[in-house]
Design a protein around this motif. Structure first.
Motif, PDB file in Angstrom:
ATOM      1  N   VAL A  13       0.840  -1.200   0.000  1.00 54.39           N
ATOM      2  CA  VAL A  13       0.000   0.000   0.000  1.00 54.39           C
ATOM      3  C   VAL A  13       0.875   1.250   0.000  1.00 54.39           C
ATOM      4  CG1 VAL A  13      -1.587   1.381   1.412  1.00 54.39           C
ATOM      5  CG2 VAL A  13      -2.050  -1.047   1.028  1.00 54.39           C
ATOM      6  N   LEU A  14       1.886   1.268   0.854  1.00 50.76           N
ATOM      7  CA  LEU A  14       2.797   2.418   0.910  1.00 50.76           C
ATOM      8  C   LEU A  14       3.517   2.611  -0.427  1.00 50.76           C
ATOM      9  CD1 LEU A  14       4.274   1.870   4.486  1.00 50.76           C
ATOM     10  CD2 LEU A  14       2.830   3.772   3.772  1.00 50.76           C
ATOM     11  N   PHE A  26      -6.596   2.474   9.013  1.00 50.93           N
ATOM     12  CA  PHE A  26      -5.923   1.424   8.241  1.00 50.93           C
ATOM     13  C   PHE A  26      -4.531   1.163   8.803  1.00 50.93           C
ATOM     14  CE2 PHE A  26      -2.747   0.425   5.027  1.00 50.93           C
ATOM     15  CZ  PHE A  26      -3.225  -0.782   4.528  1.00 50.93           C
ATOM     16  N   PHE A  27      -3.766   2.211   8.999  1.00 48.92           N
ATOM     17  CA  PHE A  27      -2.389   2.042   9.461  1.00 48.92           C
ATOM     18  C   PHE A  27      -2.338   1.482  10.890  1.00 48.92           C
ATOM     19  CE2 PHE A  27      -2.005   5.215   6.060  1.00 48.92           C
ATOM     20  CZ  PHE A  27      -1.040   4.589   5.294  1.00 48.92           C
ATOM     21  N   MET A  28      -3.283   1.887  11.726  1.00 49.68           N
ATOM     22  CA  MET A  28      -3.309   1.357  13.093  1.00 49.68           C
ATOM     23  C   MET A  28      -3.674  -0.121  13.105  1.00 49.68           C
ATOM     24  SD  MET A  28      -4.802   4.618  15.239  1.00 49.68           S
ATOM     25  CE  MET A  28      -4.287   3.993  16.845  1.00 49.68           C
ATOM     26  N   LEU A  86      10.847   0.748   0.534  1.00 47.60           N
ATOM     27  CA  LEU A  86       9.608   0.338   1.182  1.00 47.60           C
ATOM     28  C   LEU A  86       9.444  -1.180   1.216  1.00 47.60           C
ATOM     29  CD1 LEU A  86       7.159   3.040  -0.224  1.00 47.60           C
ATOM     30  CD2 LEU A  86       8.051   2.846   2.097  1.00 47.60           C
ATOM     31  N   THR A  87      10.322  -1.887   0.528  1.00 50.45           N
ATOM     32  CA  THR A  87      10.222  -3.351   0.519  1.00 50.45           C
ATOM     33  C   THR A  87      10.918  -3.974   1.723  1.00 50.45           C
ATOM     34  OG1 THR A  87      10.198  -3.318  -1.899  1.00 50.45           O
ATOM     35  CG2 THR A  87      10.617  -5.434  -0.839  1.00 50.45           C
ATOM     36  N   GLN A 104     -13.199   5.033   1.828  1.00 51.93           N
ATOM     37  CA  GLN A 104     -12.330   4.726   0.684  1.00 51.93           C
ATOM     38  C   GLN A 104     -11.017   5.517   0.721  1.00 51.93           C
ATOM     39  OE1 GLN A 104     -15.917   5.218  -0.062  1.00 51.93           O
ATOM     40  NE2 GLN A 104     -15.874   3.025   0.341  1.00 51.93           N
ATOM     41  N   ALA A 105     -10.639   6.016   1.891  1.00 53.10           N
ATOM     42  CA  ALA A 105      -9.465   6.881   2.010  1.00 53.10           C
ATOM     43  C   ALA A 105      -8.197   6.228   1.483  1.00 53.10           C
ATOM     44  CB  ALA A 105      -9.268   7.308   3.468  1.00 53.10           C
ATOM     45  N   VAL A 106      -7.907   5.009   1.908  1.00 53.79           N
ATOM     46  CA  VAL A 106      -6.669   4.347   1.494  1.00 53.79           C
ATOM     47  C   VAL A 106      -6.693   4.055   0.001  1.00 53.79           C
ATOM     48  CG1 VAL A 106      -5.230   2.296   1.761  1.00 53.79           C
ATOM     49  CG2 VAL A 106      -6.202   3.399   3.775  1.00 53.79           C
ATOM     50  N   LEU A 107      -7.842   3.610  -0.506  1.00 50.02           N
ATOM     51  CA  LEU A 107      -7.970   3.355  -1.941  1.00 50.02           C
ATOM     52  C   LEU A 107      -7.728   4.643  -2.726  1.00 50.02           C
ATOM     53  CD1 LEU A 107      -8.695   1.246  -4.095  1.00 50.02           C
ATOM     54  CD2 LEU A 107     -11.098   1.922  -3.814  1.00 50.02           C
TER      55      LEU A 107
END
Length: 297
Positions: free
Chosen positions: A10-11, A63-65, A101-102, A138-141
């Protein structure tokens, strides 16, 4: 495990969307990557949203939490009528010399929200006209795709909102697209590990840098140093057919120095917890001016 893989993917998608939408940030990112053989680490990723009807900080932070992020602190910005919370990443295994990020350290997440109830009735009406009930789910999307959840505003509405609050106007047209990323300067292995060199390097390449509070913004304790570019100015077609050039996103470099109580720790043994944590109101206020509409910073 699988959860961490999803989080990192996602990041990565958020990063790719941000770089695709912001040519200057992408150019700087590629320059940094070429200097360090792709060994980039990030200090934080920053987003903006509205505190209304499920669109606020929680719409993205939840989502992140879910994947292990924890609240690190918050800052209030009365001038912008906004609040910011930042979230510290989960404690994940990072291989020796892990980067990107990987495999690298996960970035802090910083999320701002415009406090709608502090805006004029007219500005509140403009914003509420576009936001749809439950859309914040839908914030993350939206962040990964770089697409607005709501309808693109008219130039008339955007211009009117910008007169009162540029922070809110930026959010209305860009939505959950990442506002900026910050490199973790002290994790670089080459000359870029010194923020003074970065400043000189970017100036010699004729990139426009934010000079509010000085090009290098220094926290009161002298342990947090930050440099940011001026946002790209990109042509946007509004829903009423008007095309205008407006600020997009920018890029930042953050250096966290070793805390005084750890000054005797050998350099090759210094870890992130030995360094200055959190953010500084003065620095952050100045850096926010990187998206100023009305004049060059």
């Amino acid at each position: 495990g699988g959860s961490e893989t999803i989080l990192r993917n996602v990041l990565e998608s958020i990063l790719k969307t941000y770089l695709r939408k912001n040519p200057t940030s992408n150019t700087i990112w590629e320059l940094v990557q070429s200097m360090d053989n792709e060994k980039i680490c990030y200090d934080h990723f920053t987003f903006r949203t509205f505190k209304v009807d499920g669109y606020g900080i929680d719409s993205l932070s939840s989502f992140f939490m879910d994947y292990g992020y924890k609240i690190g602190g918050e800052l209030d910005f009365p001038k912008n009528k906004s609040k910011v919370k930042w979230f510290s990443p989960p404690d994940v295994h990072v291989p020796h010399d892990g980067h990107g990020l990987t495999y690298g350290p996960l970035p802090r997440i910083v999320i701002a929200e415009v406090l709608l109830d502090q805006l004029s009735a007219e500005s509140q009406g403009i914003i509420r006209k576009y936001l749809k009930p439950e859309g914040g789910k839908q914030a993350v999307l939206s962040s990964t795709l770089g697409s607005l959840i709501w309808e693109k505003p008219t130039w008339t509405d955007f211009k009117q909102l910008a007169k009162e609050n540029e922070f809110a106007a930026w959010t209305l047209i860009h939505g959950y697209t990442m506002n900026h990323l910050a490199f973790s300067v002290h994790r670089f292995k080459h000359q870029f590990s010194d923020i003074k060199f970065i400043k000189q390097f970017l100036e010699e390449k004729e990139f426009k840098l934010n000079t509010d509070g000085g090009v290098i913004k220094v926290s009161l304790d002298g342990l947090l140093l930050q440099v940011s570019s001026i946002s790209d100015k990109l042509a946007v077609e509004f829903s009423d057919g008007v095309t205008e050039t407006i600020p997009a996103s920018y890029i930042e470099f953050t250096q966290r120095l070793v805390l005084p109580q750890f000054k005797d720790v050998p350099f090759d043994e210094v870890k992130e917890f030995h360094r200055r944590e959190a953010f500084e109101l003065g620095n952050a206020s100045n850096i926010m001016e990187s998206t100023r509409f009305t004049a060059e910073v």
